[in-house]
Design a protein around this motif. Structure first.
Motif, mmCIF file in Angstrom:
data_model
loop_
_atom_site.group_PDB
_atom_site.id
_atom_site.type_symbol
_atom_site.label_atom_id
_atom_site.label_comp_id
_atom_site.label_asym_id
_atom_site.label_seq_id
_atom_site.Cartn_x
_atom_site.Cartn_y
_atom_site.Cartn_z
ATOM 1 N N ASP A 148 0.822 -1.208 0.000
ATOM 2 C CA ASP A 148 0.000 0.000 0.000
ATOM 3 C C ASP A 148 0.859 1.262 0.000
ATOM 4 O OD1 ASP A 148 -2.229 -1.607 0.085
ATOM 5 O OD2 ASP A 148 -2.584 -1.356 2.236
ATOM 6 N N ALA A 149 2.063 1.178 0.594
ATOM 7 C CA ALA A 149 2.958 2.329 0.664
ATOM 8 C C ALA A 149 3.850 2.447 -0.567
ATOM 9 C CB ALA A 149 3.836 2.225 1.910
ATOM 10 N N GLY A 150 3.713 1.514 -1.508
ATOM 11 C CA GLY A 150 4.446 1.612 -2.755
ATOM 12 C C GLY A 150 5.767 0.873 -2.802
ATOM 13 N N TYR A 151 6.035 0.037 -1.802
ATOM 14 C CA TYR A 151 7.285 -0.727 -1.802
ATOM 15 C C TYR A 151 7.105 -2.028 -2.560
ATOM 16 C CZ TYR A 151 9.100 2.422 1.791
ATOM 17 O OH TYR A 151 9.532 3.528 2.477
ATOM 18 N N GLU A 152 8.183 -2.463 -3.206
ATOM 19 C CA GLU A 152 8.110 -3.701 -3.985
ATOM 20 C C GLU A 152 8.559 -4.919 -3.190
ATOM 21 O OE1 GLU A 152 11.074 -4.149 -7.112
ATOM 22 O OE2 GLU A 152 12.088 -2.350 -6.378
ATOM 23 N N HIS A 153 9.164 -4.698 -2.013
ATOM 24 C CA HIS A 153 9.702 -5.808 -1.235
ATOM 25 C C HIS A 153 8.774 -6.184 -0.083
ATOM 26 C CE1 HIS A 153 13.467 -5.460 -3.393
ATOM 27 N NE2 HIS A 153 13.560 -4.185 -3.054
#
Length: 232
Positions: free
Chosen positions: A128-133
């Motif tokens: 949701d915060a835009g991180y890919e990991h």
């Protein structure tokens, strides 16, 4: 491990609304606790001045400010925090911010801690915060970056402490929030561990807030956690 050394590994989170309540907590805990964390809630209610009072009284203070800004702003903030005499300070584990903080704190006794992934966050929260990991992968990436930047330690969930210890080696601090005594409710934390298990996994310091601060007998609660820690 001596009792004094054990107490230095327990950090009580003063997540309370006023300095008056914090003073009461510290008074009740007495010599059972020597290390306290001050975060946003108390900091913005006079807690920064109270941090100075704690230092003057011989207590150690972990200032949990999670700094993140442009390099110059981080550096200037760290320079003034060094003057406060606190023992630990957090900043988000972004490489540029960490490098600026390390340079600003050079020559002092301030232990800079890189916050990897908040223990209230799980994989969906990161998406949701835009991180890919996923959380575990991101923690390990940031641990490597903190080590490279010359930081004094890492803040991570106890569930990641063992993997982080393998990356950062024996000397860096690994500070773990989300600690809950055996049988306690996890509350809003999503990645938790008992005190003994956290130390056994490689944590150097445990942050415990509500299980002590909200207890009917705070000193007894702290002593019970220290007893759990001694069994690690």
């Amino acid at each position: 491990m001596t009792d004094a050394a054990l107490r230095e590994r327990l950090i009580v989170g003063l997540d309370v609304p006023t300095v008056q309540i914090a003073e009461q907590v510290v008074s009740e805990l007495g010599d059972a606790v020597s290390f306290y964390k001050i975060g946003y809630q108390l900091a913005f209610a006079g807690g920064l001045g109270f941090a100075g009072d704690l230092v003057s009284s011989g207590k150690k203070v972990f200032l949990d400010m999670k700094l993140l800004d442009i390099d110059n702003t981080v550096a200037k903030g760290v320079e003034n925090i060094v003057k406060m005499g606190v023992s630990m300070l957090t900043l988000h584990a972004y490489p540029k911010a960490m490098r600026a903080a390390v340079e600003a704190a050079r020559g002092s006794n301030l232990c800079l801690l890189g916050v990897t992934v908040l223990t209230s966050m799980d994989e969906q929260d990161l998406i949701d915060a835009g991180y890919e990991h996923d959380p575990h992968t991101l923690v390990l990436i940031r641990a490597e970056q903190a080590l490279a930047a010359g930081m004094g330690g890492i803040v991570c969930a106890a569930t990641e402490a063992e993997a982080v210890r393998r990356i950062v080696g024996p000397d860096l601090a690994i500070v773990t929030p989300g600690i809950r005594p055996a049988g306690a409710d996890a509350g809003d934390q999503k990645r938790v561990m008992t005190p003994a298990d956290a130390l056994g996994s490689g944590a150097s310091h445990l942050v415990v807030g509500r299980p002590i601060v909200t207890a009917s007998d705070r000193k007894t609660a702290a002593e019970a956690i220290l007893a759990e820690m001694s069994n690690a």
